[in-house]
Design an enzyme around this catalytic site. Structure first.
Site, PDB file in Angstrom:
ATOM      1  N   GLY A 163       0.743  -0.832  -0.133  1.00  0.00           N
ATOM      2  CA  GLY A 163       0.295  -0.447   0.146  1.00  0.00           C
ATOM      3  C   GLY A 163       0.920   1.364   0.044  1.00  0.00           C
ATOM      4  O   GLY A 163       1.986   1.235  -0.681  1.00  0.00           O
ATOM      5  N   ASN A 164       0.132   1.954   0.093  1.00  0.00           N
ATOM      6  CA  ASN A 164       0.935   4.050   0.038  1.00  0.00           C
ATOM      7  C   ASN A 164       0.296   4.458   1.251  1.00  0.00           C
ATOM      8  O   ASN A 164      -0.529   4.123   2.113  1.00  0.00           O
ATOM      9  CB  ASN A 164       0.908   4.230  -0.444  1.00  0.00           C
ATOM     10  CG  ASN A 164      -0.085   4.844  -1.359  1.00  0.00           C
ATOM     11  OD1 ASN A 164      -0.559   5.678  -0.950  1.00  0.00           O
ATOM     12  ND2 ASN A 164      -0.031   4.528  -2.223  1.00  0.00           N
ATOM     13  N   ARG A 165       0.885   5.749   1.868  1.00  0.00           N
ATOM     14  CA  ARG A 165       0.682   5.908   2.726  1.00  0.00           C
ATOM     15  C   ARG A 165      -0.600   7.326   2.386  1.00  0.00           C
ATOM     16  O   ARG A 165      -0.826   8.064   3.771  1.00  0.00           O
ATOM     17  CB  ARG A 165       1.920   6.996   2.794  1.00  0.00           C
ATOM     18  CG  ARG A 165       3.149   6.226   3.819  1.00  0.00           C
ATOM     19  CD  ARG A 165       4.658   7.020   4.319  1.00  0.00           C
ATOM     20  NE  ARG A 165       4.189   8.762   5.619  1.00  0.00           N
ATOM     21  CZ  ARG A 165       4.986   8.897   5.018  1.00  0.00           C
ATOM     22  NH1 ARG A 165       6.155   9.302   4.323  1.00  0.00           N
ATOM     23  NH2 ARG A 165       4.636  10.321   5.618  1.00  0.00           N
ATOM     24  N   SER A 166      -1.395   7.653   1.406  1.00  0.00           N
ATOM     25  CA  SER A 166      -2.277   8.266   1.103  1.00  0.00           C
ATOM     26  C   SER A 166      -3.007   8.174   2.438  1.00  0.00           C
ATOM     27  O   SER A 166      -3.815   7.238   2.596  1.00  0.00           O
ATOM     28  CB  SER A 166      -2.735   8.235  -0.017  1.00  0.00           C
ATOM     29  OG  SER A 166      -3.874   8.673  -0.048  1.00  0.00           O
ATOM     30  N   ALA A 195      -3.798   8.146  -4.561  1.00  0.00           N
ATOM     31  CA  ALA A 195      -2.462   7.123  -5.331  1.00  0.00           C
ATOM     32  C   ALA A 195      -2.201   5.520  -5.150  1.00  0.00           C
ATOM     33  O   ALA A 195      -2.268   4.960  -4.525  1.00  0.00           O
ATOM     34  CB  ALA A 195      -1.479   7.619  -3.408  1.00  0.00           C
TER      35      ALA A 195
END
Ligand code: CTP
Length: 414
Positions: free
Chosen positions: A218-221, A285
């Site tokens: 995943g990512n930090r969005s 994102a």
């Protein structure tokens, strides 16, 4: 230096009326003051049965006007044309909650108490947030009064559906405080329902690409930016669809929200929710890579070194849907060669505009409530907006759509 507060220096009169939601006006005063506004309260006689004027006075740091002819400390009537002074002072009159009784009076021009008198004396725009039990709210005359005020240019925040104080379930609930503050900002900044007739699809949040039933890439969005755009567009009258990856952000119940997890689910949801009459704002994102296959069972640590995870590219959603929506805005998140990369992405992905996020400015990017962006359009226009709240940035992005239309380009709108 931090971003300026949303309602810094704005002068707001809060009208409070007699209904159970009046207790929530205390939270509303706090929230408005917290965003920098100066607040004065005017209450109807029956409001005091539900909420103490002393509480409202303490929170607003101002006296609460309850009578047309106020009394001095000895109980003598004072000559005090406060309604004229208040009417000239205010940038906005917000009546929240607005009872069906006050609604009926102001729809017919009555001036029989302090608040209804002020309504007739004000020069500012007015917002009302009617709240009542389901049957009172749906009563045909109540609805006619709401319509009549709307036609006269009053900004009406519709009551919500849900559990009511009476124990009934229906429409009549007082909206979330944040939604009222969003409407206040929209009206006070002179925008109102200027996007009525627009169909806007917004994406927000990250995507999660599963490795096994427990782990993912995943990512930090956080989704904050996309959610603010969706809320701002709705508040301005647009028909909005939000396609959201996993996010804990709050969204208004009236906004059609399609929850997805992976990039391919997002691609499918975007395709199903755009057409030539709509505008697409792609702020999600999206993961660029995903595991070639998601293992059906949890990968265990026994057995020595872990096997490498083989990755493959996800579909680029914007490239897939190029040309389907009437107008398409993408985002670019860059750490270096920012402008050049953003321009290249706008061209390669066939976008009409791109919003460049810089991770270099403190307070910008993931998880913050603030952002600084540059909006680039394919005609070469380039506007930089310094650090400000994501709410304001959302409105500025939507403003570019309106400017396009004013320039004669009919985009994403009936
Ligand atoms: N985007 C997309 N589909 C993807 C990846 C990104 O539609 N699979 C969209 C994003 O929502 C954003 C724009 O493309 O509007 C740019 O995303 P960004 O992450 O900045 O760029 P990428 O194209 O992913 O390139 P890179 O990560 O190499 O910078």
């Amino acid at each position: 230096m931090g971003a300026p507060r949303l309602l810094e220096g704005k002068k707001i009169i809060l009208g409070v009326t007699g209904c159970i939601a009046a207790y929530k006006s205390c939270y509303l005063v706090r929230e408005l003051i917290g965003t920098g506004a100066e607040v004065r309260v005017v209450a109807t006689p029956s409001a005091a049965a539900f909420v103490s004027p002393l509480t409202l006075s303490t929170l607003s740091k101002n006296r609460v006007i309850q009578r047309v002819f106020p009394e001095d400390l000895n109980g003598n009537l004072e000559v005090d044309p406060w309604h004229i002074e208040y009417g000239l002072w205010a940038d906005l009159l917000l009546i929240a909650p607005c009872s069906v009784n006050t609604l009926a009076k102001i729809a017919h021009g009555f001036a029989d108490n302090a608040l209804t008198t002020l309504v007739t004396a004000r020069r500012s725009p007015m917002i009302i947030a009617p709240a009542a039990d389901h049957d009172m709210y749906e009563y045909s005359i109540t609805q006619e009064n709401i319509d009549s005020l709307r036609k006269r240019g009053v900004y009406v925040i519709d009551a919500e559906y849900g559990e009511l104080a009476s124990g009934l379930t229906g429409t009549g609930r007082f909206p979330e405080i944040g939604k009222i503050v969003d409407a206040v900002y929209t009206v006070i900044s002179g925008r109102g329902r200027d996007l009525a007739g627009w169909k806007i699809t917004v994406t927000g949040g990250p995507t999660y690409e599963d490795i096994d039933p427990v782990r993912f890439i995943g990512n930090r969005s956080s989704g904050k930016m996309g959610y603010e755009i969706a809320k701002a567009a709705f508040t301005r009258g647009a028909e909005v669809t939000l396609v959201s990856g996993p996010s804990n952000e709050y969204i208004y119940p009236e906004i059609k929200t399609v929850k997805v997890r992976s990039a391919s689910e997002m691609a499918e949801a975007v395709r199903a929710n755009i057409n030539g009459d709509s505008t697409l704002i792609m702020s999600a994102a999206v993961a660029d890579f995903k595991p070639k296959e998601a293992k059906p069972k949890k990968i265990k640590k026994e057995g020595g070194e872990p096997a490498p995870i083989e990755l493959t590219k996800t579909e680029d959603i914007l490239t897939l849907v190029t040309g389907i929506a009437g107008y398409t805005i993408g985002f670019a998140l860059e750490t270096d060669n920012e402008l050049a990369n953003a321009k290249r992405k706008m061209k390669e992905k066939g976008l009409d505009a791109i919003v460049l996020n810089s991770l270099q400015e403190p307070g910008s990017g993931f998880e913050y409530d603030t952002n600084s962006v540059t909006i680039l359009e394919k005609d070469g226009t380039e506007v930089k907006h310094s650090l400000r709240s994501k709410k304001e940035i959302a409105h500025l992005i939507l403003d570019t759509l309106l400017q396009k239309n004013q320039a004669g380009l009919q985009v994403g709108c009936d």
